[in-house]
Design an enzyme around this catalytic site. Sequence first.
Site, short mmCIF file in Angstrom:
data_model
loop_
_atom_site.label_atom_id
_atom_site.label_comp_id
_atom_site.label_asym_id
_atom_site.label_seq_id
_atom_site.Cartn_x
_atom_site.Cartn_y
_atom_site.Cartn_z
N SER A 9 0.83 -1.21 0.00
CA SER A 9 0.00 0.00 0.00
C SER A 9 0.86 1.26 0.00
O SER A 9 0.36 2.36 -0.25
CB SER A 9 -0.96 0.00 1.20
N SER B 223 14.68 -8.25 4.59
CA SER B 223 15.19 -8.12 5.94
C SER B 223 15.93 -6.79 6.05
O SER B 223 15.73 -5.89 5.23
CB SER B 223 16.11 -9.31 6.25
N TYR C 138 13.40 -5.52 17.02
CA TYR C 138 13.30 -5.43 15.55
C TYR C 138 14.44 -6.25 14.94
O TYR C 138 14.22 -7.09 14.05
CB TYR C 138 13.38 -3.97 15.09
N LYS D 35 13.88 -9.74 12.55
CA LYS D 35 14.41 -9.90 11.20
C LYS D 35 15.47 -11.00 11.17
O LYS D 35 15.58 -11.75 10.20
CB LYS D 35 15.00 -8.57 10.70
N1 LIG Z 1 12.52 1.76 5.30
C1 LIG Z 1 13.65 1.28 5.80
O1 LIG Z 1 14.58 2.03 6.15
C2 LIG Z 1 13.85 -0.23 5.92
C3 LIG Z 1 15.13 -0.70 6.26
C4 LIG Z 1 15.34 -2.07 6.38
C5 LIG Z 1 14.30 -2.96 6.16
N2 LIG Z 1 13.05 -2.48 5.84
C6 LIG Z 1 11.97 -3.43 5.65
O2 LIG Z 1 11.35 -3.22 4.40
C7 LIG Z 1 9.97 -3.59 4.47
C8 LIG Z 1 9.09 -2.47 3.94
O3 LIG Z 1 9.34 -1.31 4.73
P1 LIG Z 1 8.80 0.14 4.33
O4 LIG Z 1 9.85 1.09 4.76
O5 LIG Z 1 8.31 0.17 2.95
O6 LIG Z 1 7.58 0.27 5.37
P2 LIG Z 1 6.22 1.10 5.31
O7 LIG Z 1 6.37 2.29 4.40
O8 LIG Z 1 5.80 1.30 6.72
O9 LIG Z 1 5.22 0.05 4.58
C9 LIG Z 1 4.87 -1.13 5.23
C10 LIG Z 1 3.90 -1.89 4.36
O10 LIG Z 1 3.56 -3.11 5.06
C11 LIG Z 1 2.16 -3.24 5.07
N3 LIG Z 1 1.69 -3.99 6.22
C12 LIG Z 1 1.85 -3.68 7.53
N4 LIG Z 1 1.21 -4.59 8.29
C13 LIG Z 1 0.62 -5.47 7.45
C14 LIG Z 1 -0.19 -6.61 7.61
N5 LIG Z 1 -0.54 -7.05 8.84
N6 LIG Z 1 -0.62 -7.29 6.50
C15 LIG Z 1 -0.29 -6.86 5.27
N7 LIG Z 1 0.50 -5.79 5.04
C16 LIG Z 1 0.92 -5.09 6.12
C17 LIG Z 1 1.62 -1.81 5.06
O11 LIG Z 1 0.31 -1.77 4.52
P3 LIG Z 1 -1.04 -1.70 5.39
O12 LIG Z 1 -0.78 -0.85 6.57
O13 LIG Z 1 -2.03 -1.13 4.41
O14 LIG Z 1 -1.36 -3.12 5.73
C18 LIG Z 1 2.61 -1.14 4.11
O15 LIG Z 1 2.19 -1.31 2.79
C19 LIG Z 1 9.71 -3.96 5.92
O16 LIG Z 1 9.77 -5.35 6.09
C20 LIG Z 1 10.85 -3.29 6.66
O17 LIG Z 1 11.16 -3.91 7.89
C21 LIG Z 1 12.81 -1.13 5.71
#
Ligand SMILES: NC(=O)c1ccc[n+]([C@@H]2O[C@H](COP(=O)([O-])OP(=O)(O)OC[C@H]3O[C@@H](n4cnc5c(N)ncnc54)[C@H](OP(=O)(O)O)[C@@H]3O)[C@@H](O)[C@H]2O)c1
Length: 264
Positions: free
Chosen positions: A9, A124, A138, A142
């Site tokens: 989303s 991850s 966290y 992961k």
């Molecule tokens: N951004 C960073 O710096 C970073 C760094 C390392 C790793 N990551 C990893 O990358 C991934 C994506 O992160 P992001 O930064 O894009 O996060 P984000 O912008 O917060 O997006 C998270 C997404 O996960 C979905 N989500 C949350 N709970 C859910 C559920 N119960 N069922 C289905 N979907 C769900 C949310 O959609 P809804 O709320 O609509 O469900 C949203 O689309 C994560 O696993 C995060 O740990 C991110």
Amino acid sequence: MIIIITGTSKGIGFEIAELLGKKGHIVYGFSRRTVNSSYFTSLSVDVTDKEQIEEAVSMILRKEGRIEVLINNAGMGMVGAVEDTSKQDIQNLFTLNLIGPVQMITAVLPAMREQKLGKIINISSIGSEMGLPFRGFYSASKSALDKVSEALRYEVKNWHVQVTTVHLGDIKTTIAESRIRTKVSQVYKKVFERVYHLMNQHVAKGTEAIEVAVYIEGLLERRDWKAHYYFGKLGQRIGVPLKWILPQNFYEKLMRKYSQMDEY
Ligand SMILES: NC(=O)c1ccc[n+]([C@@H]2O[C@H](COP(=O)([O-])OP(=O)(O)OC[C@H]3O[C@@H](n4cnc5c(N)ncnc54)[C@H](OP(=O)(O)O)[C@@H]3O)[C@@H](O)[C@H]2O)c1
């Protein structure tokens, strides 16, 4: 290819889904909130709900006849001191970051085994390779997913199902807003606020999410996958080999400095 991506989303998942859709793949995105996109089909699926997952996967199999790729991207962050974190907060985090991806994997594997073909990417963090201050759970959630991915690689190789983990550095998304922030007791407050501010700054100055999408697209074209890939700024990726090369206490000193943990 027929591709399922979770967490589409917004953020990284949205960018991956749009890019792969634009490149001609048939992409289904699972998140609780649906979005409009001309490039992928957005379905309302909570990845912590096994029944919702199974229903959506069955629908896709009926329609497309196969699923070639699963990208487990949905996840969330959590900040707070180890001492202050409640059992409920830990359970909620592990339910989304570990049990969610595992439920997705178990839903698609029967089809992938039958096809004798499949690719699974678990998203991850570089932070899964080290216990980060005030992000201990966290890192642990992961890290648990990393180990499950490693084990799964052995178990499904005979059916030509490939599995890998992509460890990301800081990526510019709204993850900081959706993080669980646990109660922080007075003893940690001063240093916590400093570290928290710093980690949000790192995300704000992070790599663009579209760059992750381009990287994932390239990965899907590679033939044989390694167990782990690292993507992000060099200054963050370098933390992984340094942990193994440097004397442990020296490495910790560097991490304390990087995280501004020194002045209590
Ligand atoms: N951004 C960073 O710096 C970073 C760094 C390392 C790793 N990551 C990893 O990358 C991934 C994506 O992160 P992001 O930064 O894009 O996060 P984000 O912008 O917060 O997006 C998270 C997404 O996960 C979905 N989500 C949350 N709970 C859910 C559920 N119960 N069922 C289905 N979907 C769900 C949310 O959609 P809804 O709320 O609509 O469900 C949203 O689309 C994560 O696993 C995060 O740990 C991110």
